[in-house]
Design an enzyme around this catalytic site. Structure first.
Site, PDB file in Angstrom:
ATOM      1  CG  ASP A 170      37.552  29.212  -5.185  1.00 42.19           C
ATOM      2  OD1 ASP A 170      36.669  29.003  -6.040  1.00 42.19           O
ATOM      3  OD2 ASP A 170      38.631  28.604  -5.170  1.00 42.19           O
ATOM      4  CE1 TYR A 264      33.957  26.822 -13.475  1.00 43.08           C
ATOM      5  CE2 TYR A 264      34.532  28.814 -12.275  1.00 43.08           C
ATOM      6  CZ  TYR A 264      34.632  27.443 -12.441  1.00 43.08           C
ATOM      7  OH  TYR A 264      35.401  26.701 -11.587  1.00 43.08           O
TER       8      TYR A 264
HETATM    9  P1  NAD Z   1      38.182  15.707  -2.980  1.00 47.41           P
HETATM   10  O1  NAD Z   1      37.563  14.556  -3.716  1.00 47.41           O
HETATM   11  O2  NAD Z   1      39.650  15.786  -2.861  1.00 47.41           O
HETATM   12  O3  NAD Z   1      37.592  15.733  -1.515  1.00 47.41           O
HETATM   13  C1  NAD Z   1      36.264  15.653  -1.229  1.00 47.41           C
HETATM   14  C2  NAD Z   1      36.071  14.790  -0.004  1.00 47.41           C
HETATM   15  O4  NAD Z   1      34.672  14.784   0.283  1.00 47.41           O
HETATM   16  C3  NAD Z   1      36.497  13.331  -0.192  1.00 47.41           C
HETATM   17  O5  NAD Z   1      37.464  12.981   0.771  1.00 47.41           O
HETATM   18  C4  NAD Z   1      35.216  12.547  -0.020  1.00 47.41           C
HETATM   19  O6  NAD Z   1      35.398  11.309   0.591  1.00 47.41           O
HETATM   20  C5  NAD Z   1      34.399  13.496   0.815  1.00 47.41           C
HETATM   21  N1  NAD Z   1      32.965  13.257   0.780  1.00 47.41           N
HETATM   22  C6  NAD Z   1      32.201  12.920  -0.270  1.00 47.41           C
HETATM   23  N2  NAD Z   1      30.934  12.790   0.107  1.00 47.41           N
HETATM   24  C7  NAD Z   1      30.887  13.046   1.438  1.00 47.41           C
HETATM   25  C8  NAD Z   1      29.856  13.065   2.401  1.00 47.41           C
HETATM   26  N3  NAD Z   1      28.588  12.782   2.064  1.00 47.41           N
HETATM   27  N4  NAD Z   1      30.171  13.358   3.672  1.00 47.41           N
HETATM   28  C9  NAD Z   1      31.443  13.630   4.022  1.00 47.41           C
HETATM   29  N5  NAD Z   1      32.455  13.633   3.155  1.00 47.41           N
HETATM   30  C10 NAD Z   1      32.181  13.343   1.873  1.00 47.41           C
HETATM   31  O7  NAD Z   1      37.584  17.012  -3.668  1.00 47.41           O
HETATM   32  P2  NAD Z   1      38.180  18.485  -3.720  1.00 47.41           P
HETATM   33  O8  NAD Z   1      38.774  18.728  -5.028  1.00 47.41           O
HETATM   34  O9  NAD Z   1      38.957  18.750  -2.520  1.00 47.41           O
HETATM   35  O10 NAD Z   1      36.858  19.346  -3.669  1.00 47.41           O
HETATM   36  C11 NAD Z   1      35.970  19.344  -2.569  1.00 47.41           C
HETATM   37  C12 NAD Z   1      34.789  20.243  -2.848  1.00 47.41           C
HETATM   38  O11 NAD Z   1      35.150  21.613  -2.761  1.00 47.41           O
HETATM   39  C13 NAD Z   1      34.200  20.058  -4.235  1.00 47.41           C
HETATM   40  O12 NAD Z   1      32.813  20.170  -4.153  1.00 47.41           O
HETATM   41  C14 NAD Z   1      34.779  21.199  -5.005  1.00 47.41           C
HETATM   42  O13 NAD Z   1      34.051  21.497  -6.142  1.00 47.41           O
HETATM   43  C15 NAD Z   1      34.709  22.240  -3.948  1.00 47.41           C
HETATM   44  N6  NAD Z   1      35.505  23.429  -4.195  1.00 47.41           N
HETATM   45  C16 NAD Z   1      34.857  24.550  -4.044  1.00 47.41           C
HETATM   46  C17 NAD Z   1      35.493  25.710  -4.215  1.00 47.41           C
HETATM   47  C18 NAD Z   1      34.718  26.957  -4.002  1.00 47.41           C
HETATM   48  O14 NAD Z   1      35.276  27.966  -3.727  1.00 47.41           O
HETATM   49  N7  NAD Z   1      33.410  26.927  -4.132  1.00 47.41           N
HETATM   50  C19 NAD Z   1      36.846  25.737  -4.538  1.00 47.41           C
HETATM   51  C20 NAD Z   1      37.506  24.558  -4.682  1.00 47.41           C
HETATM   52  C21 NAD Z   1      36.808  23.378  -4.493  1.00 47.41           C
END
Ligand code: NAD
Length: 441
Positions: A170, A264
């Protein structure tokens, strides 16, 4: 119009409510028949799942809704898996940030040793999700935005080369939103050219549909202000640490004023400043745990206690509309132009074919078709080669269980000053990640 079945993997994520609210806001263009949340943390899934059950009952009772920790239930009869898992949750992110800082090295979620540690944790569970999707819904697509996206994408390329997985970030979307504000447009009015790796790239053109080039105008603004804009542009990159990052873009631009930088790059160009200004006792992970995590879970608790979402609704994750754009592109063959993480195969003419790069693509029902970005300058090419080699070596280290390769990956990272420091950081990270990483020899 066809209606779709979706599972959100990482259903207990702090982003899940915002994404569900955003999906509910887009039902006219992307209709949903079934929505499932899947997480491997029962407690988190229950809390977010119950609160969203109330929201869905009130907003869209026609959607069949469940939440589960059972992979078979989650992945059966789905068209899309939206994946945003965080393996090890914020507890481990905190260590990814604080351990390198202890050694005077950048401590960050996706860049440098922290990103490498997170990558080593994420590869196995991401592949597991893909395998469940392929087993229970072989025609489905995974839209993955779990970090660290560069390492996850390389792991998918090597370990599941034929899987229907789309990797997207994103950050280019969020920065384009800021650029569009700078010039008084909307992102949808603009087409960009961009080259790089995930969290490591440059815009070379920002044009409107008539072909007018806005890069010089944006550059003049960024030279003074970075990407910091006056108006609140999204609901995600707004915390104080992010405001600093947007501002810092002006120093990134100074390194090569021809192109507009991805924010970044600050971790690679100014690692010393990043470390100096960091608080090793309170990092971004703490900021999120004290901010977004608390807010989202207390909103969920309130909805459950009141039995209604009225008056305490979750915020819409408006930053995440790119997920609907991407799903629609696949579902309805819209040929949307989007920046995606894909295998290079010539889109950057003078870069390795087998590198996972970030470039604009035309996305239709067969997936992304990368657009040619031509040749890139040697400065960027050299930086990218070094960084993509880090990412490749992490995946190799994971597959081979090789300590040597992981140490080399850390040494290669521009954020790490020496082999000696790399070893100290690696040894501490390995200890902290016991049970998450494969055994390294
Ligand atoms: P968060 O910790 O609030 O939520 C992540 C969830 O994933 C947790 O509830 C956890 O229990 C679950 N989880 C962990 N391992 C798992 C598995 N093997 N199977 C199923 N569920 C599992 O984290 P967050 O801040 O909401 O971020 C979530 C992800 O999204 C991160 O990887 C973050 O970096 C990513 N993210 C990506 C973007 C993007 O655009 N690329 C933007 C924002 C966040």
């Amino acid at each position: 119009m066809k209606k779709f079945s979706i599972v959100i993997a990482g259903g207990g994520s702090t982003y899940t409510p915002g994404i569900v609210m955003m999906l509910l806001d887009h039902l006219e263009t992307f209709p949903i028949r079934k929505l499932k949340l899947y997480d491997n943390d029962e407690k988190r899934q229950h809390m977010i799942g119950e609160a969203l059950k109330i929201v869905l009952n009130e907003r869209a009772p026609e959607i069949e809704y469940t939440y589960t920790t059972d992979p078979e239930e989650a992945f059966t009869d789905i068209d899309f898996c939206f994946a945003h898992i965080r393996v090890g949750k914020y507890e481990m992110r905190e260590l990814d940030e604080k351990i390198p800082l202890k050694h005077g090295v950048v401590g960050q979620e996706t860049c440098g040793p922290g990103g490498i540690a997170y990558g080593m944790r994420s590869i196995g569970p991401m592949i597991e999700l893909i395998d469940w999707m392929e087993k229970y819904s072989p025609d489905a697509w995974m839209l993955n935005y779990s970090n660290p996206a560069a390492i996850v994408a390389e792991a998918c390329r090597i370990l599941r080369p034929n899987a229907k997985v789309l990797n997207i970030c994103d950050m280019p979307v969020g920065t384009l939103r800021r650029m569009s504000q700078i010039i008084g447009k909307t992102p949808k009015e603009l087409d960009v050219r961009y080259f790089g790796l995930n969290h490591f790239g440059w815009w070379t053109s920002v044009k409107d549909k008539e072909g007018n080039e806005y890069l010089p105008q944006i550059r003049e603004y960024v030279k003074e202000n970075g990407y910091l804009t006056q108006i609140e542009v999204d609901t995600q990159h707004m915390d104080p640490s992010w405001q600093e990052t947007h501002k810092k873009a002006k120093d990134l631009l100074a390194v090569d004023p021809r192109f507009l930088p991805n924010t970044y790059l600050k971790y690679y160009f100014y690692p010393d400043e990043v470390v100096e200004s960091a608080n090793p006792k309170y990092t971004r992970a703490n900021e999120v745990m004290d901010g977004r995590e608390k807010n989202v879970f207390s909103a969920a608790r309130e909805i459950i206690e009141k039995g209604t979402a009225e008056g305490s609704e979750f915020a819409i994750g408006s930053h995440a509309t790119f997920i609907v754009d991407l799903a629609r592109a696949i579902a309805f063959n819209t040929h949307e132009r989007m920046i995606m993480i894909v295998e290079n195969n010539g889109s950057i003419a003078n870069f390795d074919d087998d590198a996972m790069v970030e470039v604009p693509c035309i996305v239709g029902s067969d997936g992304p078709e990368p657009l040619s970005q031509g040749k890139i300058p040697e400065f960027q090419r050299a930086l990218m080669l070094q960084q993509v080699t880090v990412e490749k070596m992490v995946v190799q280290a994971y597959i081979e269980g090789s300590y040597q390769k992981l140490w080399q990956a850390l040494i290669l990272s521009k954020t790490v000053p020496s082999a000696k420091v790399a070893k100290k950081v690696l040894d501490d990270l390995m200890e902290a990640n016991r049970g998450y990483w494969p055994e390294l020899k």
